[in-house]
Design a protein around this motif. Sequence first.
Motif, PDB file in Angstrom:
ATOM      1  N   GLU A 134       1.341  -7.590  13.290  1.00 55.49           N
ATOM      2  CA  GLU A 134       0.266  -7.832  12.319  1.00 55.49           C
ATOM      3  C   GLU A 134       0.111  -6.643  11.374  1.00 55.49           C
ATOM      4  O   GLU A 134      -0.011  -6.809  10.158  1.00 55.49           O
ATOM      5  CB  GLU A 134      -1.055  -8.096  13.044  1.00 55.49           C
ATOM      6  N   LEU A 135       0.120  -5.435  11.920  1.00 54.77           N
ATOM      7  CA  LEU A 135      -0.073  -4.250  11.084  1.00 54.77           C
ATOM      8  C   LEU A 135       1.103  -4.019  10.141  1.00 54.77           C
ATOM      9  O   LEU A 135       0.933  -3.461   9.055  1.00 54.77           O
ATOM     10  CB  LEU A 135      -0.290  -3.019  11.966  1.00 54.77           C
ATOM     11  N   SER A 136       2.291  -4.446  10.558  1.00 56.53           N
ATOM     12  CA  SER A 136       3.457  -4.263   9.687  1.00 56.53           C
ATOM     13  C   SER A 136       3.375  -5.133   8.440  1.00 56.53           C
ATOM     14  O   SER A 136       4.072  -4.879   7.449  1.00 56.53           O
ATOM     15  CB  SER A 136       4.743  -4.580  10.454  1.00 56.53           C
ATOM     16  N   GLN A 137       2.514  -6.159   8.475  1.00 61.21           N
ATOM     17  CA  GLN A 137       2.353  -7.045   7.321  1.00 61.21           C
ATOM     18  C   GLN A 137       1.300  -6.541   6.337  1.00 61.21           C
ATOM     19  O   GLN A 137       1.119  -7.122   5.265  1.00 61.21           O
ATOM     20  CB  GLN A 137       1.968  -8.456   7.796  1.00 61.21           C
ATOM     21  N   VAL A 138       0.589  -5.467   6.716  1.00 62.15           N
ATOM     22  CA  VAL A 138      -0.418  -4.893   5.813  1.00 62.15           C
ATOM     23  C   VAL A 138       0.308  -4.025   4.784  1.00 62.15           C
ATOM     24  O   VAL A 138       0.846  -2.968   5.114  1.00 62.15           O
ATOM     25  CB  VAL A 138      -1.450  -4.054   6.596  1.00 62.15           C
ATOM     26  N   GLN A 139       0.337  -4.483   3.555  1.00 63.89           N
ATOM     27  CA  GLN A 139       1.087  -3.798   2.513  1.00 63.89           C
ATOM     28  C   GLN A 139       0.245  -3.663   1.243  1.00 63.89           C
ATOM     29  O   GLN A 139      -0.754  -4.364   1.056  1.00 63.89           O
ATOM     30  CB  GLN A 139       2.375  -4.567   2.195  1.00 63.89           C
ATOM     31  N   ALA A 140       0.660  -2.737   0.401  1.00 61.73           N
ATOM     32  CA  ALA A 140      -0.008  -2.549  -0.886  1.00 61.73           C
ATOM     33  C   ALA A 140       1.016  -2.062  -1.902  1.00 61.73           C
ATOM     34  O   ALA A 140       1.968  -1.349  -1.550  1.00 61.73           O
ATOM     35  CB  ALA A 140      -1.152  -1.551  -0.763  1.00 61.73           C
ATOM     36  N   SER A 141       0.832  -2.468  -3.139  1.00 57.55           N
ATOM     37  CA  SER A 141       1.716  -2.039  -4.225  1.00 57.55           C
ATOM     38  C   SER A 141       1.043  -0.908  -5.001  1.00 57.55           C
ATOM     39  O   SER A 141      -0.169  -0.944  -5.248  1.00 57.55           O
ATOM     40  CB  SER A 141       2.001  -3.209  -5.172  1.00 57.55           C
ATOM     41  N   LEU A 142       1.826   0.090  -5.368  1.00 53.22           N
ATOM     42  CA  LEU A 142       1.311   1.220  -6.144  1.00 53.22           C
ATOM     43  C   LEU A 142       1.611   0.965  -7.622  1.00 53.22           C
ATOM     44  O   LEU A 142       2.768   0.821  -8.019  1.00 53.22           O
ATOM     45  CB  LEU A 142       1.959   2.520  -5.681  1.00 53.22           C
ATOM     46  N   ILE A 143       0.563   0.888  -8.425  1.00 50.92           N
ATOM     47  CA  ILE A 143       0.689   0.570  -9.853  1.00 50.92           C
ATOM     48  C   ILE A 143       0.204   1.765 -10.672  1.00 50.92           C
ATOM     49  O   ILE A 143      -0.840   2.352 -10.380  1.00 50.92           O
ATOM     50  CB  ILE A 143      -0.139  -0.684 -10.206  1.00 50.92           C
ATOM     51  N   ARG A 144       0.967   2.110 -11.707  1.00 54.36           N
ATOM     52  CA  ARG A 144       0.588   3.233 -12.570  1.00 54.36           C
ATOM     53  C   ARG A 144       0.223   2.723 -13.961  1.00 54.36           C
ATOM     54  O   ARG A 144       0.942   1.913 -14.554  1.00 54.36           O
ATOM     55  CB  ARG A 144       1.729   4.234 -12.673  1.00 54.36           C
ATOM     56  N   ASP A 145      -0.909   3.206 -14.459  1.00 53.29           N
ATOM     57  CA  ASP A 145      -1.357   2.905 -15.823  1.00 53.29           C
ATOM     58  C   ASP A 145      -0.669   3.895 -16.764  1.00 53.29           C
ATOM     59  O   ASP A 145      -0.942   5.100 -16.732  1.00 53.29           O
ATOM     60  CB  ASP A 145      -2.879   3.047 -15.912  1.00 53.29           C
ATOM     61  N   ARG A 146       0.237   3.400 -17.610  1.00 51.63           N
ATOM     62  CA  ARG A 146       0.995   4.290 -18.487  1.00 51.63           C
ATOM     63  C   ARG A 146       0.106   5.002 -19.493  1.00 51.63           C
ATOM     64  O   ARG A 146       0.430   6.094 -19.963  1.00 51.63           O
ATOM     65  CB  ARG A 146       2.067   3.501 -19.225  1.00 51.63           C
ATOM     66  N   GLY A 147      -1.010   4.380 -19.823  1.00 51.96           N
ATOM     67  CA  GLY A 147      -1.888   5.003 -20.811  1.00 51.96           C
ATOM     68  C   GLY A 147      -2.648   6.189 -20.254  1.00 51.96           C
ATOM     69  O   GLY A 147      -2.824   7.206 -20.934  1.00 51.96           O
ATOM     70  N   THR A 148      -3.094   6.085 -19.005  1.00 51.84           N
ATOM     71  CA  THR A 148      -3.925   7.147 -18.421  1.00 51.84           C
ATOM     72  C   THR A 148      -3.231   7.886 -17.282  1.00 51.84           C
ATOM     73  O   THR A 148      -3.756   8.885 -16.785  1.00 51.84           O
ATOM     74  CB  THR A 148      -5.225   6.544 -17.870  1.00 51.84           C
ATOM     75  N   ASP A 149      -2.057   7.390 -16.877  1.00 52.41           N
ATOM     76  CA  ASP A 149      -1.333   7.939 -15.724  1.00 52.41           C
ATOM     77  C   ASP A 149      -2.092   7.768 -14.411  1.00 52.41           C
ATOM     78  O   ASP A 149      -1.717   8.342 -13.383  1.00 52.41           O
ATOM     79  CB  ASP A 149      -1.002   9.427 -15.915  1.00 52.41           C
TER      80      ASP A 149
END
Length: 302
Positions: A250-265
């Motif tokens: 179950e814990l291995s399915q906990v995921q998140a994507s890291l997104i960067r705002d190019r305007g503000t970094d």
Amino acid sequence: MTYELFPGNTADIKTLEPAMLRLKEQFDLDQMIVVTDAGMLSQENLSLLQSLGCDFVVAARLRSLNQVHTKAIVGEQSWTMLSTGRKVSEHTLGGRRLILRYCPKKAARDVHTRDQAVEKVKKRLAQGVKGVGRSGRFLKVDPQGVRLDEAAIARDQNYDGLHGVWTSLKDMTPEQVYTHYGELWRIEEGFRVMKHTMAVRPMFHWVERRVRAHVAICFVAFALLRILCHRYNTLFGAKQRLSEGQILAELSQVQASLIRDRGTDAEYLLPSKARDEAIRLYHAVGQKLPRQTVLFKPGSTA
């Protein structure tokens, strides 16, 4: 919980004394009941436990008893029926308390195992092969040659369904003693989780300090996993119980994507949709699983 490491070529029976002495030094325990399988059974170990003031419940090797003791346990005796369908009897052999338990399911399993072994012996004898591994206990070798040992088969039948434990517990009923012995499955399950679920082996270390560090990290992870499992099943077990393996899945399915705002970094974490079980696992340790995009701050647990 604690553990002890020994060199790989150390026999199990030799590990009890140093482990017990370390426990005595490390913990201030008023009473200890040592529960082990037959791998730890020796007169020296039983005497050691008594000298340390420890009670014990140790699996007996019934087939290794001498002739006098064997006659006492395989003959007619008084059985006490338990609510589980099993029955128990009690003996004092050599000044020690031996409790026998008879289980019909084990008896059927023993008969099946022996029948398979006998058929293997017959087949190998027909092929002219003498070596038959553990089934060789049903072979008889004499000047006339090698043949099936009918007497050994008959002796083995005396133990169908029987299991025994030696114990120093005098004030407990046989059923209570076997309740203690039944808790041994928790230790065996712990070994399985460590070896397979958490893959503590194989380890690719050759320096002792690194081997010890590897095992220490795995043990801490195992302890945390056990605590999480206990908390989850205490809070939500009525709805759905989870094993250690299921928790890791179950814990291995906990995921998140890291997104960067190019305007503000600025960087943001976009969590994937979590299952209800994962949400409850986080809740069990007082944490809230993020469900919305959050600002990512290095070092933050959010």
